[in-house]
Design an enzyme around this catalytic site. Sequence first.
Site, PDB file in Angstrom:
ATOM      1  N   ASP A  64      35.874  41.608  34.977  1.00 39.76           N
ATOM      2  CA  ASP A  64      36.885  42.628  34.684  1.00 39.76           C
ATOM      3  C   ASP A  64      37.343  42.537  33.227  1.00 39.76           C
ATOM      4  OD1 ASP A  64      36.934  43.883  37.127  1.00 39.76           O
ATOM      5  OD2 ASP A  64      38.688  42.816  37.879  1.00 39.76           O
TER       6      ASP A  64
ATOM      7  N   HIS B 156      31.639  45.826  33.389  1.00 42.30           N
ATOM      8  CA  HIS B 156      31.947  44.767  34.360  1.00 42.30           C
ATOM      9  C   HIS B 156      30.649  44.171  34.894  1.00 42.30           C
ATOM     10  CE1 HIS B 156      34.010  43.147  38.095  1.00 42.30           C
ATOM     11  NE2 HIS B 156      32.780  43.318  38.553  1.00 42.30           N
ATOM     12  N   GLU B 157      29.704  45.025  35.296  1.00 43.96           N
ATOM     13  CA  GLU B 157      28.450  44.528  35.856  1.00 43.96           C
ATOM     14  C   GLU B 157      27.618  43.811  34.802  1.00 43.96           C
ATOM     15  OE1 GLU B 157      28.343  44.354  38.875  1.00 43.96           O
ATOM     16  OE2 GLU B 157      29.798  45.878  39.455  1.00 43.96           O
TER      17      GLU B 157
END
Length: 629
Positions: free
Chosen positions: A541, A477-478
């Site tokens: 996401d 996600h990051e």
Amino acid sequence: MVKIQDDLYEAVNADWLKKAKIRADMPSTSSFTDLYLSIEDDMRSDTEDFAAGKKETPDYLKNFVKLYQLANDWSAREKDAKDQIKSLLNRLEKVESFSDFSKQAAELDLDGYPTGFSFGVEPDFKQADRYIFWVGEPSTILPDTTYYADDNPQKEPLLKAWTQTTLQLLAANGYDQEQSDQIVKDAKAFDAKIAKLVLSREEQSRYYKNYHPKTIDQFAAYLDTIDLKNYVDSLVGRTVDKVVLSSERFWNSAAELFTEDNWPVFKNWLLADAVAVFSSYGSYDLFKQAGSFGRILTGTAQAPAPARAAYALAHSQFGFLLGDYFRRKHFSPEAKNNVEEMIRKMIAVYRDRLQHNDWLGKETIAKAVNKLDHIAIKIGYPDKIPARFLERTVDPDKSLLENSLKLSRQEAQFYLSRWDGKVDNTEWVMTPDTVNAYYDPQTNSINFPAGILQKPFYDFDRPASANYGGIGAVIAHEVSHAFDTNGARFDEKGSLNNWWTDQDLKEFEKRAQAIVDVWDGLKIDGAAINAKLILTENIADLGGVSAALQAAKGSSDFSAELFFRTWAEIWRMKSSPEYTKLLVSIDVHAPNKLRANEPVKNFQDFFDAFGIKDGDKMFRPKAKRVSLW
């Protein structure tokens, strides 16, 4: 009984949702808050033992413990703070005009007073290795400009609650009814003007657009009632040549706000803010009153207990020291190495996905891979505790308020002193005990504090598929944030720079809009989702699940079922109705239930794992599935 085929989130978390209780001093309970509270309880227990002499205090924590002892001495707070708060407010009351305010603005700002001006030193979007002076906007009473719409049913009840809270604080600090009524009336009048000019949360979320450089003379020309150049130079202690505005709209109308006729209204707006800020350092009753509007906003039943409030205050000044203590106690070198290996695998997966991308041109792919290869990885904690926290001292012979304001001033001066200097890329934004993670576009780095590297996100001893469905998806996600609609505008060095071909950028925006379209119209507990507000997090996401799933498939004991179950578990959450409404209005993240359920509808592996077919509520036809990375 809910089936996974109809609702992954409800089915996986059914038992937890049935049993989970929201603590009276919290607006919600969730995987994040439960882990955060368990860390806080552990650290606070040790803090109390240090303070009581039951455990030997490490040298680097001694000033933290002193501040905690002052913060937790509520009888002394009640005795000391009343006169001190009144004295602080009197200083503001004696400012009689904009001319007078202009001369004192920088000192008031450094001394912890609200001034209405959001100034600071941060990296330059266009030159990420240098610090520049940033100019933000004032804050409104209500959480977002959308709350001020005439048809927003929350507007009047919340303004009424703020009015009652502020009147109580003013009365507790010696103002009579007539004075209090006038202060509140003026504060709301000025606030209403501001609300028409400042950026909405949705506008703020597209931060790559919020970069407007000005020379200092251009900035100073916005107002003739306040010497903005002197204000900025006095804060920094040097002559500043350029600033960056986060919004031109506010400043284009600022001269209409900051008129001599508006001085009494502006001053009372500052007083209403200041009484809340300073009251939080007072007696426990005053502390509770100062936080009551925030609890009304979030639906939190009661204030934190005295010891918990004291710990939070001390942590706010010395959090990096507490974080280092936490990681020494709970975060093993083996866990750090294991997570680092997971990150390497995730980045390798991302590199493979970029190199085999079927909608980007070769030139853009090469630059995207270059950016990916330059991402800095920060795991657990900084290599060194920032020196400024080790150098700060607390004087037990002075009050909590005096010490806190001194420490806050030191922190403000540290940040201001960095102006025009080289950016420190080793710096962390979050303390090591934080249960969160982040991507920083300006350092092109991904950051994973030790706090989140615990169950249910990560467990060194559990199957890889569970870890990939938990922390693995968070890691990916990051990484995905480097290529969301904000992050994709910054290059490998962290500077705002378009590295896309026109055709590829157009296709990127088309695919991003498809994600908006999928989310548009969704609701949670009757509240409509703002699909544009949450776009960047939804991109992250979707990319996170996709990359983590591919990485998980490389493990010898891969289980798609375990992967998706863990993904649903990490988003479990119960919250007050008020908190749900607040998050839907201002949070750039989707509500947790939707975060669990919506991204997985785009993966055939999910449908195969649980036998989901057309007609099931969790099914999405291929034509409607979305993907970006």
